[in-house]
Design a protein around this motif. Sequence first.
Motif, short mmCIF file in Angstrom:
data_model
loop_
_atom_site.label_atom_id
_atom_site.label_comp_id
_atom_site.label_asym_id
_atom_site.label_seq_id
_atom_site.Cartn_x
_atom_site.Cartn_y
_atom_site.Cartn_z
N ASN A 261 -21.05 20.86 1.22
CA ASN A 261 -20.60 21.11 2.59
C ASN A 261 -19.47 22.13 2.57
N MET A 262 -19.48 23.05 3.54
CA MET A 262 -18.47 24.11 3.59
C MET A 262 -17.93 24.20 5.01
N LYS A 263 -16.60 24.35 5.11
CA LYS A 263 -15.96 24.37 6.43
C LYS A 263 -14.76 25.30 6.39
N LEU A 264 -14.62 26.12 7.43
CA LEU A 264 -13.43 26.95 7.61
C LEU A 264 -12.34 26.11 8.27
N VAL A 265 -11.16 26.07 7.67
CA VAL A 265 -10.06 25.23 8.18
C VAL A 265 -8.81 26.08 8.32
N GLN A 266 -8.12 25.94 9.44
CA GLN A 266 -6.85 26.62 9.65
C GLN A 266 -5.72 25.69 9.25
N ILE A 267 -4.94 26.05 8.23
CA ILE A 267 -3.81 25.25 7.79
C ILE A 267 -2.59 25.63 8.62
N PRO A 268 -1.94 24.65 9.26
CA PRO A 268 -0.78 24.96 10.11
C PRO A 268 0.31 25.70 9.34
N HIS A 269 0.89 26.72 9.97
CA HIS A 269 1.98 27.52 9.41
C HIS A 269 1.55 28.26 8.15
N PHE A 270 0.23 28.43 7.94
CA PHE A 270 -0.21 29.17 6.76
C PHE A 270 -1.35 30.11 7.15
N LYS A 271 -2.53 29.87 6.69
CA LYS A 271 -3.65 30.76 6.98
C LYS A 271 -4.95 29.97 6.95
N GLU A 272 -6.04 30.66 7.11
CA GLU A 272 -7.36 30.05 7.12
C GLU A 272 -7.92 29.98 5.71
N VAL A 273 -8.54 28.83 5.39
CA VAL A 273 -9.13 28.65 4.07
C VAL A 273 -10.54 28.10 4.23
N ILE A 274 -11.33 28.22 3.16
CA ILE A 274 -12.68 27.68 3.12
C ILE A 274 -12.69 26.51 2.16
N ILE A 275 -13.05 25.33 2.65
CA ILE A 275 -13.10 24.12 1.82
C ILE A 275 -14.55 23.77 1.56
N MET A 276 -14.89 23.56 0.30
CA MET A 276 -16.24 23.19 -0.11
C MET A 276 -16.18 21.85 -0.84
N ALA A 277 -17.07 20.94 -0.48
CA ALA A 277 -17.12 19.60 -1.09
C ALA A 277 -18.55 19.27 -1.47
N THR A 278 -18.71 18.72 -2.67
CA THR A 278 -20.03 18.33 -3.17
C THR A 278 -20.03 16.85 -3.49
N ASN A 279 -21.01 16.11 -2.96
CA ASN A 279 -21.18 14.69 -3.25
C ASN A 279 -22.57 14.49 -3.85
#
Length: 448
Positions: A261-279
């Motif tokens: 699974n992949m999701k674009l996430v905005q971290i407060p007071h920082f920048k946007e990152v892409i988080i990938m998780a595998t189960n």
Amino acid sequence: MSVISEDNVRGEGSENLFKEISADGADWQPTEIESLCMNCFKNGMTRLLLTKIPFFKEVIISSFSCAHCDWSNTEIQSAGRIQDQGVCYTLKVKTKQDLNREVVKSDSATTRIPELDFEIPPFTQKGALSTIEGLLDRAVSGLEQDQTVRRAADPEVAEKIDEFIHKLRQLKEVESEFTLVIEDPSGNSFVENPKAPQKDDALTVSLFKRTMQQDMQLGLRADDDLEEEEEPAASDIDAMRDEVLAFNTNCPECNAPAATNMKLVQIPHFKEVIIMATNCDSCGHRTNEVKSGGGTEEMGTKITLHLTDPSDMTRDVLKSETCAVAIPELEFELGMAAVGGKFTTLEGLLKDIKDLIISKNPFMCGDSCTAARQQKLNEFGEKIDKITAGEMDVHIILDDPAGNSYVQNVYAPDPDPEITIEKYTRTFEQNEDLGLNDMKTEGYQEDK
């Protein structure tokens, strides 16, 4: 000819054939197969052992011996997945003790000694679990193999090869420093750091993206597939912001089909990152990785966090794949290539470091482990536990040349008194590791 499928290997309700070697595995015997000896052309015996090695995943260890001519041969092959990136180990051999460093060299690895202008191309030798001295001996044996024929056919060439063999043997005396480079596009090679968990100044580890030719050699890309992958359009990225994307992949632990699974996430007071998780539903393995959603910053970032309270363990931490982690009080430094990108808590980061140094260390078990080394690493693990419990006053340093790492400011938007952030200009070597020195984005003109 029998066909081995995934069901044959894993079986429904049966145990995995790839087992970890342990003291309790005495009943786990290798498979013996009668096979042809390529030296005397009589039948010998091949023994196969399917096992797991940390950092190397599943491997197949084979050993051949012939009772007729006493010829023997050993080989190691990776049975796990090819890593996402290639790896390059550069070792400065300064003492004879460096020759005892253990090495996992896959058959896709290229071995070089720049001082002698010597190179062993990929796929010309089988994979091996050896030492630096063993690699030199293997290279000498390969060059000596056809010397008798060369002396008869071309004495001049044979004499030059004899001189080169002498130079290789002289390297074992370590009369002067030399460099050993092992570059493996599959990412499945490994060179021991005897100073672990401390940083080894003589050993440099870097990750790289495979070229199309390397993908073709590894069988990841068709020979006629020469088209570069297109970059996603801005409109496509905007559509990804509000949804979780899923794509099929293989579990990095058991190689069974899984979903990432992949999701674009905005971290407060920082920048946007892409988080990938595998189960993985087959073995229960879970992993996550984070990538920066933006580009490389103009300056590097060094974040120093002073741990003063157990509640600091709950701080969110973004560690990019280019970030190094240091704990000065423990004289510990973790290079950027050791652990990939992570978006976790400080406690989770420390747990990952402990697992990497102790639980997943291939030289903490079997014949490779010495009592002194095991005691040293166990003491390091106990210190990590004390830091997690808030019993040690230490500093955690995140040094990211790309400027894409972050530690949560619990006082935001006010400054955090326990966090110091330094911006610095990258060195030439850091820009080289990030691939920025040869990158040109300005001054292009269309040919008219």
